[in-house]
Design an enzyme around this catalytic site. Structure first.
Site: not given
Length: 441
Positions: A252-254
């Site tokens: 999700l960060y990416a």
């Protein structure tokens, strides 16, 4: 924890993650048929109820097993701002002191990269104003120590959130920044599985909020902001090039960083904002982030604790393109110096504007097991290795940067190998925390 701020100078001088914003409570319809006393009683209870909701229902950005959450950090405005004295500090910090210098707003200024970049800008005579919310994703005392370091060199860090639009507008009203170095973000691949909302709040909503303020500023600033090498996700072609596909994020960060790149394209296209994204590759060094492997490996090796060494399927090697902080700073300053002016005015585009994305890496991936071996030699302690399979938590097997574009555009060329960089980090770590045996961090 032992803190020693008298460490040697820039070897020991250096994203702060954004903070989750509580939802605004709904407006309550006014009751018209009660007596004045009844109204007073009713609204008193409503007010008390809002206080309870504000302090106890707001989501926290603290990772599991972190220090207890401080209620003061749950609100959007973490401290008061405004007034003549405050404005004077803002202007003084942002004042340019060199010919052809820049006036730069650095968001996430008390973070790892933000502190180093702010210090480097100030040393060369640029005006620098910091902004940070000092949230507790990791130990806030480390951020406060970085803040103290910067304040000694004349850099003021305003305590506030990038989602506080009134604060951002006020900062641009007080000082017409020529550039913005946007480093504030919710960092960390694995924590996204624990608190996904904090990533959307900081990395997407926070970026949009900042761009909204910048597009309406007159003149509009040029913006350099931190993307991430994580956008390459499941891409298997190496080394990673800016021309490679980035539509398969592994975390999700990416995904939020990839979304940020698309949002940047939109604001560039519609409003004429000059935007440069920097894809950082595993940054390390003094004053670093405690959630990074090299940092907690050092801590746990000194404490005699086991450390996890991940391997991919079929016993494949996990490797990272570790990039020393000084090299990242050179890339950040190079991007700022070559950023062209935005072309809009008052939210209206007047011509095509610059839009760029650069890899900032070291071009030399190193197996994580080799990183541990270097730390063992520097610390003179044998690590207790615990080999484990790479979990499905968003981590990828390897990263490797192709930096030819940044080298061509502004002469970016990393000069610090992992052995040299870790030696500088360990020197800082022992100076700041001590031997580690007494470290309660």
């Amino acid at each position: 924890m032992i803190m020693k701020l008298s460490s040697s100078h820039m070897d020991n001088i250096p994203s702060t993650p954004g903070k989750f914003k509580m939802d605004k409570s709904p407006y309550i319809h006014r009751f018209r048929h009660y007596s004045s006393l009844a109204k007073l009683t009713f609204w008193s209870f409503v007010f008390l109820g809002l206080i309870v909701v504000f302090f106890f229902k707001s989501p926290s950005t603290s990772p599991p097993n972190s220090m207890p959450s401080d209620l003061s950090r749950r609100s959007l405005k973490t401290s008061s701002w405004g007034g003549p004295a405050w404005e004077k500090r803002v202007r003084s910090s942002a004042r340019i002191r060199s010919q052809n210098g820049l006036s730069v707003l650095v968001t996430g200024a008390a973070g790892f990269v933000g502190t180093h970049v702010s210090a480097a800008l100030k040393r060369r005579g640029d005006g620098v104003l910091g902004l940070d919310n000092f949230n507790n994703y990791y130990d806030p005392t480390l951020k406060r120590a970085r803040q103290a370091l910067l304040e000694r060199s004349g850099i003021y860090i305003v305590e506030g959130d990038i989602n506080d639009i009134a604060l951002l507008q006020k900062l641009f009203e007080v000082n017409p920044f020529t550039h913005v170095m946007h480093l504030a973000a919710q960092a960390g691949v694995r924590y996204a599985m624990e608190n996904p909302n904090s990533y959307v709040h900081s990395n997407i909503a926070g970026l949009v909020n900042l761009l909204e303020v910048c597009k309406n500023a007159n003149p509009q600033p040029a913006i350099v902001w931190a993307s991430s090498s994580s956008v390459y996700g499941l891409n298997s072609k190496v080394p990673f090039s800016e021309k490679d596909r980035t539509d398969q994020p592994a975390s999700l960060y990416a995904a939020t960083k990839k979304a940020g790149e698309e949002i940047a394209h939109t604001y560039n296209h519609i409003y004429g904002l000059s935007l440069t994204g920097l894809r950082f590759f595993t940054v390390y060094g003094p004053w670093g982030r405690p959630d990074m492997a090299y940092f907690f490996f050092t801590r746990d090796i000194l404490k005699g604790k086991s450390i996890p060494i991940f391997e991919a399927s079929n016993h494949g090697t996990v490797a990272r393109d570790f990039t020393y902080i000084d090299d990242i700073v050179k890339g950040c300053l190079g991007a700022l110096d070559t950023a062209e002016k935005s072309t809009g005015s008052g939210g209206k585009k007047k011509g095509p504007a610059q839009l760029r994305v650069f890899n900032l890496g070291n071009t030399s991936p190193v197996p994580v097991s080799d990183l541990v071996s270097i730390l063992e030699k520097l610390l003179k302690v044998k690590a207790k290795r615990m080999v484990m399979k790479l979990p499905r938590n968003g981590d990828v097997q390897f990263t490797h940067a192709n930096i030819s574009f940044a080298e061509r555009e502004f002469g970016y060329k990393p000069t610090t190998d992992l052995q040299t960089g870790l030696k500088k980090f360990v020197r800082w770590y022992v100076s700041y925390y001590g031997s580690g045996k007494k470290n309660s961090h």
